[in-house]
Each structure stands twice: as C-alpha cells, then as structure tokens.
Design a protein around this motif. Structure first.
Motif, PDB file in Angstrom:
ATOM      1  N   SER A 121      16.118   7.493 -15.605  1.00 51.83           N
ATOM      2  CA  SER A 121      17.476   6.959 -15.584  1.00 51.83           C
ATOM      3  C   SER A 121      17.817   6.447 -16.984  1.00 51.83           C
ATOM      4  N   SER A 141      18.513   6.715  -4.958  1.00 55.86           N
ATOM      5  CA  SER A 141      17.071   6.688  -4.695  1.00 55.86           C
ATOM      6  C   SER A 141      16.727   7.469  -3.430  1.00 55.86           C
ATOM      7  N   PRO A 201      17.351  -2.760 -13.506  1.00 55.55           N
ATOM      8  CA  PRO A 201      16.271  -2.625 -12.522  1.00 55.55           C
ATOM      9  C   PRO A 201      16.716  -1.905 -11.254  1.00 55.55           C
ATOM     10  N   GLN A 246      16.167   1.434 -12.130  1.00 53.31           N
ATOM     11  CA  GLN A 246      14.896   1.591 -12.816  1.00 53.31           C
ATOM     12  C   GLN A 246      15.101   2.206 -14.195  1.00 53.31           C
ATOM     13  N   SER A 247      16.163   1.736 -14.892  1.00 51.25           N
ATOM     14  CA  SER A 247      16.507   2.314 -16.200  1.00 51.25           C
ATOM     15  C   SER A 247      15.628   1.749 -17.303  1.00 51.25           C
ATOM     16  N   GLY A 248      15.135   2.649 -18.123  1.00 48.71           N
ATOM     17  CA  GLY A 248      14.354   2.219 -19.270  1.00 48.71           C
ATOM     18  C   GLY A 248      15.033   2.567 -20.572  1.00 48.71           C
TER      19      GLY A 248
END
Length: 289
Positions: free
Chosen positions: A3, A99, A134, A137-139
């Motif tokens: 993501s 999700s 969160p 779940q993005s980084g």
C-alpha cells in the motif's frame, strides 16, 4: 500486498503521482486499487465521497481511469474537518473492504493499492493521515495535492449526470413525494459539553443521524442514495448500517414544493429511486443545461 499513501499539502501534484503509479502498475500486468480519500477532488465519484476502484487499464489522457463498479461511501462535505470522526470511520471501512477483497482475490492482493489523500496535513488532518497509514498497512509515502476549486466540483458532478464532454448520458427529472423518502444529515451541531446527555461526548454527536424535513433550502443540494435496505430501522444506536453502507448513486434536488409535499430530482436513471434513504451533502449543484 503493498500500500502506498501519497500525501502532501495543497496543489503539489498528489493526484498526478497516483495516476502515474497506477498506470505503471497496470502496464506491468498488475490490478492495483485506487483508494480516493480526497473528498474535495474525487477522481472516482462526485465530491463529498470516499471511494475505491480496481484499475484494469491505463488512464485515458482526457477522461482518466474507466470508472466501473466503484465502491463509494457518502461523506457529505468537501472538507474532512467538518466531521473528522466520520472521515476516519469511513477510511477504516474502505481499508476493511480492501483487506477482505485481497483475502479472496490474489490479483487484488498482488496489485496492492495507491491511496490519494487530502491536502490537509496539519492538526486533525495530520491525525487523519496517521489513522490511515496503519488502517491500510501503508509503508510508503510520496508527495502532492489538495481540494480543488468550486469549478472542478461542478464539472465532476456534471460529468456524473451528463457524461464526459458531451457523451450521450441523458439524466431524468422526476417528482418524489416527501413521504416516500427519509433524508438525513450526518452529524449534529456541536453543543457545550455541559449540555450533552450523561455519558455522551462530542465525538458521539459527529456520527449521529439527524432527520431532515424537506424544505426550499434543500433545493440544489446533492443527495447520496444509500444502499441500505428500505426497511432498516433507524433509531438510537441503530444508525451504523446507514453510516457504513456504500451509496448506489446520487441525485440533485432541483425544486421543492412544500404545499404538495413533492420535490423534483435530477437522476442519472429513470424513476423510481433504487432506495429511499437519502443522505444530504453540504454540496450544491445548479443544473444549467
């Protein structure tokens, strides 16, 4: 699943970056999902909404991405700050739906998602970004734009009813009796904490469904048509179904006759309305065609 959340202040190019990333992904054989959180400049639906769209082919140079079967939620305003609690709640709902889709669809999971955010990056806007990361779940984080001007809102709504630059969409105008629909505004006006019922906070009032009685001031308002079942009960503690249900379309109120208890709406499809629970936006559209 990857993501990528594209963030930044007003008018720095977020939407363009999202389009480039999505086009690259599609050309590599992926099926990415565009998550549109910019309620002022939705590239998927009308302003005042939050949405997700599976991208299957590159964007057209003029028309953008093909918008087929998007998932759209009613927010009702072009500014997240008008109801930040609802904004965060719908962000979580979009993340949950995405999700679930990834669990049953390998192409969606491998394709990941590109998240376009609003240009509000300070105060509660920053907290909304912190909430979003969160949830999806993005980084990754990239930079770019904010809410577009009023002219762009009108153009996006006009495209919804009439199509892109003169394409053959023919909207319908018809009358709807007040008694056949139920209209709500999400979020009650703020009142002093001392006046709130025992145990209730200001956050609770932001998610409250407030019935709206049709009047002349409803003219030109955009209304979301909720997909919630018509027989769904609405009462204390039972509004969640409406808040978290996607919308199945939009109408614009073009006239209200309080004597005959009838309002005229502009709709992309002929009568009757597919559902009878309507959510009012603080967005107005004057049909000049």
């Amino acid at each position: 699943m990857v993501s990528v959340m594209v963030v930044g202040p007003t008018d720095v190019g977020k939407s363009t970056v999202c389009r480039v990333l999505l086009n690259y992904a599609v050309r590599l054989g992926r099926r990415p999902t565009l998550v549109e959180l910019d309620v002022g400049q939705s590239s998927v639906s009308v302003p005042g909404t939050m949405s997700a769209l599976c991208i299957e082919r590159p964007a057209d140079v003029e028309e953008g991405f093909s918008v087929q079967a998007p998932l759209v939620f009613h927010f009702g305003s072009t500014t997240p700050g008008t109801n930040i609690k609802l904004y965060n709640k719908l962000t979580s709902s979009l993340a949950e739906v995405f999700s679930q889709r990834c669990e049953v669809n390998r192409k969606a999971s491998v394709g990941g998602c590109i998240i376009n955010t609003c240009g509000w990056v300070k105060g509660s806007g920053y907290q909304a970004l912190v909430h979003c990361a969160p949830a999806f779940q993005s980084g990754g984080v990239v930079e770019r734009s904010k809410d577009c001007p009023r002219e762009s809102w009108d153009e996006k709504i006009r495209e919804y009813f009439y199509g892109f630059r003169g394409s053959s969409f023919y909207p319908h105008a018809f009358d709807v009796c007040f008694s056949d629909v139920r209209i709500y505004k999400i979020g009650a006006p703020s009142i002093p904490d001392s006046c709130l019922p025992l145990g209730m906070s200001q956050d609770d009032t932001q998610l409250k469904l407030v019935p709206v009685s049709p009047g002349r001031d409803l003219t030109h308002h955009v209304l979301s048509v909720s997909s919630v079942d018509d027989d769904a009960e609405v009462g204390a503690g039972q509004s969640r179904g409406i808040l978290e249900s996607p919308v199945c379309g939009f109408v614009v109120v073009t006239a209200v006759d309080t004597q005959t208890q009838v309002m005229t709406v502009l709709s992309p499809a002929p009568r009757p309305l597919p559902r009878h629970t309507l959510l009012i936006m603080d967005i107005r559209f004057i049909d000049l065609k």
